[in-house]
Design an enzyme around this catalytic site. Structure first.
Site, PDB file in Angstrom:
ATOM      1  N   SER A 176       0.846  -1.197   0.000  1.00 19.14           N
ATOM      2  CA  SER A 176       0.000   0.000   0.000  1.00 19.14           C
ATOM      3  C   SER A 176       0.876   1.239   0.000  1.00 19.14           C
ATOM      4  O   SER A 176       1.717   1.408   0.898  1.00 19.14           O
ATOM      5  CB  SER A 176      -0.878   0.029   1.251  1.00 19.14           C
ATOM      6  OG  SER A 176      -1.399   1.342   1.422  1.00 19.14           O
ATOM      7  N   HIS A 214      -1.275  -1.156  -4.149  1.00 15.95           N
ATOM      8  CA  HIS A 214      -2.542  -0.881  -3.483  1.00 15.95           C
ATOM      9  C   HIS A 214      -2.646   0.604  -3.169  1.00 15.95           C
ATOM     10  O   HIS A 214      -1.749   1.186  -2.553  1.00 15.95           O
ATOM     11  CB  HIS A 214      -2.614  -1.705  -2.182  1.00 15.95           C
ATOM     12  CG  HIS A 214      -3.923  -1.654  -1.454  1.00 15.95           C
ATOM     13  ND1 HIS A 214      -5.020  -2.414  -1.827  1.00 15.95           N
ATOM     14  CD2 HIS A 214      -4.297  -0.951  -0.368  1.00 15.95           C
ATOM     15  CE1 HIS A 214      -6.008  -2.169  -0.980  1.00 15.95           C
ATOM     16  NE2 HIS A 214      -5.604  -1.301  -0.086  1.00 15.95           N
ATOM     17  N   ASP A 274      -4.698   3.409  -1.241  1.00 15.02           N
ATOM     18  CA  ASP A 274      -5.686   3.645  -0.178  1.00 15.02           C
ATOM     19  C   ASP A 274      -6.269   5.041  -0.311  1.00 15.02           C
ATOM     20  O   ASP A 274      -5.629   6.027   0.062  1.00 15.02           O
ATOM     21  CB  ASP A 274      -5.033   3.456   1.194  1.00 15.02           C
ATOM     22  CG  ASP A 274      -4.957   1.988   1.564  1.00 15.02           C
ATOM     23  OD1 ASP A 274      -3.892   1.513   1.966  1.00 15.02           O
ATOM     24  OD2 ASP A 274      -6.000   1.308   1.427  1.00 15.02           O
ATOM     25  N   MET A 299      -8.814   7.850   0.652  1.00 13.99           N
ATOM     26  CA  MET A 299      -9.628   8.240   1.811  1.00 13.99           C
ATOM     27  C   MET A 299     -10.145   9.669   1.625  1.00 13.99           C
ATOM     28  O   MET A 299      -9.413  10.530   1.123  1.00 13.99           O
ATOM     29  CB  MET A 299      -8.771   8.182   3.084  1.00 13.99           C
ATOM     30  CG  MET A 299      -8.150   6.827   3.316  1.00 13.99           C
ATOM     31  SD  MET A 299      -7.139   6.851   4.825  1.00 13.99           S
ATOM     32  CE  MET A 299      -6.306   5.271   4.653  1.00 13.99           C
ATOM     33  N   HIS A 322      -8.501   0.975  -3.460  1.00 17.03           N
ATOM     34  CA  HIS A 322      -9.382   0.693  -2.309  1.00 17.03           C
ATOM     35  C   HIS A 322     -10.065   2.010  -1.942  1.00 17.03           C
ATOM     36  O   HIS A 322      -9.429   2.900  -1.367  1.00 17.03           O
ATOM     37  CB  HIS A 322      -8.522   0.154  -1.156  1.00 17.03           C
ATOM     38  CG  HIS A 322      -9.249   0.028   0.151  1.00 17.03           C
ATOM     39  ND1 HIS A 322      -8.570  -0.190   1.334  1.00 17.03           N
ATOM     40  CD2 HIS A 322     -10.560   0.088   0.472  1.00 17.03           C
ATOM     41  CE1 HIS A 322      -9.435  -0.259   2.329  1.00 17.03           C
ATOM     42  NE2 HIS A 322     -10.659  -0.094   1.836  1.00 17.03           N
ATOM     43  N   MET A 334     -12.139   4.204   0.200  1.00 17.93           N
ATOM     44  CA  MET A 334     -12.728   4.431   1.527  1.00 17.93           C
ATOM     45  C   MET A 334     -13.401   5.798   1.454  1.00 17.93           C
ATOM     46  O   MET A 334     -12.953   6.789   2.052  1.00 17.93           O
ATOM     47  CB  MET A 334     -11.626   4.389   2.599  1.00 17.93           C
ATOM     48  CG  MET A 334     -11.074   3.004   2.807  1.00 17.93           C
ATOM     49  SD  MET A 334      -9.507   2.970   3.688  1.00 17.93           S
ATOM     50  CE  MET A 334      -8.373   3.101   2.307  1.00 17.93           C
ATOM     51  N   MET A 384     -10.907  -6.182   5.791  1.00 18.92           N
ATOM     52  CA  MET A 384     -10.110  -5.272   6.611  1.00 18.92           C
ATOM     53  C   MET A 384      -9.787  -5.951   7.931  1.00 18.92           C
ATOM     54  O   MET A 384     -10.683  -6.403   8.644  1.00 18.92           O
ATOM     55  CB  MET A 384     -10.874  -3.972   6.876  1.00 18.92           C
ATOM     56  CG  MET A 384     -11.123  -3.095   5.666  1.00 18.92           C
ATOM     57  SD  MET A 384      -9.637  -2.703   4.754  1.00 18.92           S
ATOM     58  CE  MET A 384      -8.767  -1.702   5.975  1.00 18.92           C
TER      59      MET A 384
HETATM   60  C1  DX5 Z   1      -6.303   1.368   6.383  1.00 15.33           C
HETATM   61  C2  DX5 Z   1      -5.392   1.081   5.211  1.00 15.33           C
HETATM   62  C3  DX5 Z   1      -4.226   0.278   5.755  1.00 15.33           C
HETATM   63  C4  DX5 Z   1      -3.129   0.093   4.773  1.00 15.33           C
HETATM   64  C5  DX5 Z   1      -2.189  -0.972   5.261  1.00 15.33           C
HETATM   65  O1  DX5 Z   1      -7.320   2.182   5.991  1.00 15.33           O
HETATM   66  O2  DX5 Z   1      -6.102   0.368   4.210  1.00 15.33           O
HETATM   67  O3  DX5 Z   1      -4.732  -0.967   6.161  1.00 15.33           O
HETATM   68  O4  DX5 Z   1      -3.631  -0.287   3.551  1.00 15.33           O
HETATM   69  O5  DX5 Z   1      -1.542  -0.428   6.335  1.00 15.33           O
HETATM   70  P1  DX5 Z   1      -0.550  -1.297   7.236  1.00 15.33           P
HETATM   71  O6  DX5 Z   1      -0.034  -2.441   6.401  1.00 15.33           O
HETATM   72  O7  DX5 Z   1       0.531  -0.331   7.631  1.00 15.33           O
HETATM   73  O8  DX5 Z   1      -1.389  -1.779   8.388  1.00 15.33           O
HETATM   74 ZN    ZN Z   2      -6.458  -0.571   1.749  1.00 10.55          ZN
END
Ligand code: DX5
Ligand code: ZN
Length: 224
Positions: A9, A34, A36, A38, A67, A69, A138
């Site tokens: 990620s 990946h 993320d 947000m 992903h 969010m 998750m």
């Molecule tokens: C949360 C993110 C994290 C990220 C991974 O919203 O989706 O889970 O991808 O983070 P680590 O591997 O640092 O937990």
């Molecule tokens: Zn993610």
């Protein structure tokens, strides 16, 4: 179990040299990247939008795994698809019409999937199995990297694996099973054993001195 895939990620990458980071983890053996995304509405944090996907797209042909969010979801689907996303997952709580949003993702040429928070029941997938190319579980509450893996996710992974296997046995299309949050060298073996085939890792990889070494350690832990 399908072949294991590592999806670093970029949430934990060094954003002053993001392109280099992406190139380096892929050279070190990662499979997907990946993203993320947000929006400070669905989760209490704000990261980046389609423009970062557009910036990274030309430097690799690796799968870009987005992903979302975010809430609402639909308007961002065509934007990320145009920006080069290959996989788009979203949280079913964030869409008023889950069946329509999944169709929208596929209509824009991307693989489609649902993301399940720790408290979100897997039954949300019951009426859309034929529309899923991937399920993302998750193992932390979304919003931040660097959190601890929630152990109860292991049982949920096994449940999800059984649902996918039943779907396959009934002649259904393949569905990847991805896990995201707190994945480390010391737990990835157990996560694999519980049924995952795709592993998101942010802080376990980015920031480490040697990407080749850490990715090799993760693959070794999966193989054991
Ligand atoms: C949360 C993110 C994290 C990220 C991974 O919203 O989706 O889970 O991808 O983070 P680590 O591997 O640092 O937990
Ligand atoms: Zn993610």
């Amino acid at each position: 179990l399908p072949k294991a895939r590592l999806a670093p990620s970029i949430l934990s990458a060094d954003f002053t040299r993001l392109g280099e980071e992406v190139t380096n983890v892929l050279k070190a053996g990662a499979d997907w990247i990946h993203f993320d995304v947000m929006d400070n509405h669905f989760v209490p944090n704000l990261t980046f939008g389609p423009m970062i996907c557009e910036a990274i797209r030309p430097i690799t042909d690796a799968t870009i795994d987005v992903h979302l969010m975010v809430e609402p979801v639909d308007a961002l689907v065509p934007m990320f698809a145009k920006a080069g996303a290959n996989v788009i997952t979203f949280h079913p709580e964030a869409s008023r019409h889950v069946h329509r949003t999944l169709a929208l993702i596929r209509d824009h040429g991307c693989k489609a999937g649902l993301v399940f928070n720790p408290a979100t029941p897997l039954s949300w997938m019951d009426h859309v199995m034929d529309q899923l190319d991937i399920i993302l579980l998750m193992s932390v509450n979304p919003g931040f990297g660097g959190q601890s893996f929630i152990e109860s996710t292991l049982a949920k992974l096994t449940d999800a694996r059984q649902r996918i296997d039943r779907h396959l046995d009934a002649g259904g299309q393949p569905i990847a099973l991805e896990v995201d949050g707190g994945v480390k060298v010391d737990n990835i073996g157990r996560i694999r054993a519980a049924g995952a085939d795709t592993f998101v890792a942010g802080s376990a990889i980015f920031g480490k001195p040697d990407y080749v070494a850490i990715i090799a350690q993760m693959r070794q832990a999966i193989a054991n």
